[in-house]
Enzyme design. Structure first.
Site, PDB file in Angstrom:
ATOM      1  CG  LEU A 148      -2.206   0.725   1.016  1.00  0.00           C
ATOM      2  CD1 LEU A 148      -3.124   0.322   0.058  1.00  0.00           C
ATOM      3  CD2 LEU A 148      -2.836   1.324   2.270  1.00  0.00           C
ATOM      4  N   GLY A 149       1.656   1.235  -0.977  1.00  0.00           N
ATOM      5  CA  GLY A 149       2.595   2.756  -1.247  1.00  0.00           C
ATOM      6  C   GLY A 149       1.685   3.495  -1.941  1.00  0.00           C
ATOM      7  NE  ARG A 150       5.185   7.647  -4.731  1.00  0.00           N
ATOM      8  CZ  ARG A 150       6.188   7.686  -4.332  1.00  0.00           C
ATOM      9  NH1 ARG A 150       6.957   8.586  -3.217  1.00  0.00           N
ATOM     10  NH2 ARG A 150       7.376   6.861  -4.584  1.00  0.00           N
ATOM     11  CB  ILE A 151       1.353   2.465  -7.042  1.00  0.00           C
ATOM     12  CG1 ILE A 151       1.873   3.441  -7.923  1.00  0.00           C
ATOM     13  CG2 ILE A 151       0.227   1.722  -8.126  1.00  0.00           C
ATOM     14  CD1 ILE A 151       2.983   2.830  -8.984  1.00  0.00           C
ATOM     15  NE  ARG A 227      10.240  -3.604 -12.118  1.00  0.00           N
ATOM     16  CZ  ARG A 227       9.569  -2.242 -12.214  1.00  0.00           C
ATOM     17  NH1 ARG A 227       8.383  -2.485 -12.777  1.00  0.00           N
ATOM     18  NH2 ARG A 227      10.365  -1.181 -12.587  1.00  0.00           N
ATOM     19  CG  ASP A 251       1.550  -3.825 -17.554  1.00  0.00           C
ATOM     20  OD1 ASP A 251       1.377  -3.896 -18.732  1.00  0.00           O
ATOM     21  OD2 ASP A 251       2.153  -2.851 -16.985  1.00  0.00           O
ATOM     22  CD  GLU A 256       8.516  -6.986 -18.047  1.00  0.00           C
ATOM     23  OE1 GLU A 256       8.850  -5.857 -18.552  1.00  0.00           O
ATOM     24  OE2 GLU A 256       7.697  -7.162 -17.105  1.00  0.00           O
ATOM     25  CG  HIS A 274       6.785  -3.233 -18.184  1.00  0.00           C
ATOM     26  ND1 HIS A 274       7.857  -3.916 -17.372  1.00  0.00           N
ATOM     27  CD2 HIS A 274       6.315  -2.229 -17.379  1.00  0.00           C
ATOM     28  CE1 HIS A 274       8.035  -3.001 -16.446  1.00  0.00           C
ATOM     29  NE2 HIS A 274       7.103  -2.003 -16.127  1.00  0.00           N
ATOM     30  CB  VAL A 275       1.424  -0.584 -21.306  1.00  0.00           C
ATOM     31  CG1 VAL A 275       2.279  -1.122 -22.496  1.00  0.00           C
ATOM     32  CG2 VAL A 275       0.323  -1.562 -21.233  1.00  0.00           C
ATOM     33  N   GLY A 276       2.045   0.009 -17.644  1.00  0.00           N
ATOM     34  CA  GLY A 276       1.449   0.666 -16.621  1.00  0.00           C
ATOM     35  C   GLY A 276       1.514   2.185 -16.750  1.00  0.00           C
TER      36      GLY A 276
HETATM   37  C1  8YV Z   1       5.185   0.274 -14.968  1.00  0.00           C
HETATM   38  C2  8YV Z   1       7.331   0.676 -14.025  1.00  0.00           C
HETATM   39  O1  8YV Z   1       4.817   0.677 -16.209  1.00  0.00           O
HETATM   40  O2  8YV Z   1       7.979   2.782 -13.340  1.00  0.00           O
HETATM   41  C3  8YV Z   1       8.190   1.730 -13.341  1.00  0.00           C
HETATM   42  O3  8YV Z   1       9.172   1.165 -12.687  1.00  0.00           O
HETATM   43  O4  8YV Z   1       7.508  -0.274 -14.439  1.00  0.00           O
HETATM   44  C4  8YV Z   1       6.020   1.439 -14.407  1.00  0.00           C
HETATM   45  O5  8YV Z   1       6.303   2.502 -15.337  1.00  0.00           O
HETATM   46  C5  8YV Z   1       4.192  -0.423 -14.228  1.00  0.00           C
HETATM   47  O6  8YV Z   1       4.666  -0.376 -12.807  1.00  0.00           O
HETATM   48  C6  8YV Z   1       4.035  -1.815 -14.624  1.00  0.00           C
HETATM   49  O7  8YV Z   1       2.559  -1.962 -14.793  1.00  0.00           O
END
Ligand code: 8YV
Length: 309
Positions: A148-151, A227, A251, A256, A274-276
């Site tokens: 439960l950090g910022r994200i 991750r 994601d 990867e 990996h497009v968060g």
């Molecule tokens: C990812 C990330 O897109 O900033 C990071 O280190 O990997 C993020 O930008 C996200 O955490 C994965 O969905």
């Protein structure tokens, strides 16, 4: 003001590359291989979360002052090597929270409502002869947030509009209106959906394994925007193939880009590359912060968002 000599590790989209090239003198790893003498000129490294920076490379750069990563995660940066050389390390926290939270919510809804397969159902004409199977609601579900950090807090806040019950686990109790569970197995047992948004690295390596997945149960869903290394992917594939959990939206992956994985054959998973944080606005803000960290250090000021130094 002098222009820093920067080694760029990894690729950036063309528009971002133009911004980088307007502000820095950029070298690539291929440049260094062609002319090893260039290593002596490199003063900064610019990279992003999709790449691993080898410790050996850091040790070959005698003038290195700063490693700036465009991303919040720094599990790809060899912190010990940087520390031992007195090199500053910076990341880009904060500016990407909204985008990653939005993807997490999008993946969760896509998984529950099967949006990707509903789209295929219409496109391939199956709708002519069949009724699309019933999906699942988000309302009334129990959501477990790992980290439960910022994200994590951003996801929980956004979820409050969906009428769900949120609990979390992590290193410490947060000042937040959600139930804290110190035990991950208890959280997985409680949760209909487990959302992973903890940092990567050694501390969280394979945190999610067959034991946790079996607590999540046959209807349980997993969403990972942290991750790939946080999940034992072999255990997850086994659980998905044998329907020991309900499904997963991923994601991030142990390796990867994901190619030739058994995951792609499964109908109970949603996969994104990996497009968060991959929105125009967010990636622009991340790069701006990554470049400003470099400029600050070269102007003799403190880095804006240091991880080290
Ligand atoms: C990812 C990330 O897109 O900033 C990071 O280190 O990997 C993020 O930008 C996200 O955490 C994965 O969905």
């Amino acid at each position: 003001m002098s222009i820093p000599n920067v080694l760029q590790v990894g690729e950036f989209p063309a528009a971002q590359q133009r911004v980088i090239d307007a502000e820095l003198r950029r070298y690539t790893e291929a440049d260094l291989q062609r002319d090893p003498a260039l290593a002596a000129m490199v003063e900064a490294v610019l990279t992003r979360s999709s790449y691993q920076l080898p410790a050996e490379l850091v040790s070959q750069l005698p003038k290195l002052k700063i490693i700036s990563t465009s991303g919040v995660g720094f599990d790809g940066i060899p912190l010990d090597a940087a520390r031992s050389k007195g090199v500053v390390v910076t990341n880009t926290p904060g500016v990407l929270d909204a985008a990653v939270c939005e993807l997490a919510i999008g993946l969760l809804l896509s998984l529950l409502r099967r949006i990707p397969s509903a789209d295929r159902f219409v496109r391939d004409g199956t709708w002519e002869n069949k009724i699309f199977p019933l999906a699942l609601s988000l309302a009334g579900k129990r959501v477990g947030i790992v980290g439960l950090g910022r994200i994590g807090q951003g996801i929980a806040r956004r979820l409050s509009a969906f009428d769900v019950d949120v609990a979390y686990c992590g290193e410490e109790v947060k000042d937040a209106p959600y139930t804290f569970m110190s035990d991950l197995l208890a959280l997985a047992t409680f949760a209909d959906v487990l959302i992973l948004c903890c940092p990567g690295g050694e501390q969280t390596y394979h945190l999610i394994n067959s034991k946790v997945l079996s607590c999540l149960g046959t209807n349980g869903l997993l969403v990972n925007v942290s991750r790939g290394t946080v999940v034992n992917e072999a255990d997850l594939i086994d659980a998905l193939e044998n329907r020991l959990i309900g499904g997963a939206a991923l994601d991030v992956f142990e390796k990867e880009p994901l190619i030739e994985s058994r995951l792609v054959a499964l109908d109970n998973v949603i996969l994104t590359p990996h497009v968060g944080s991959a929105t125009e606005e967010t990636r622009h803000a991340m790069l701006r912060l990554a470049l400003d960290n470099i400029h600050n250090v070269f102007a003799g000021r403190d880095p804006l968002t240091p991880v080290l130094g």
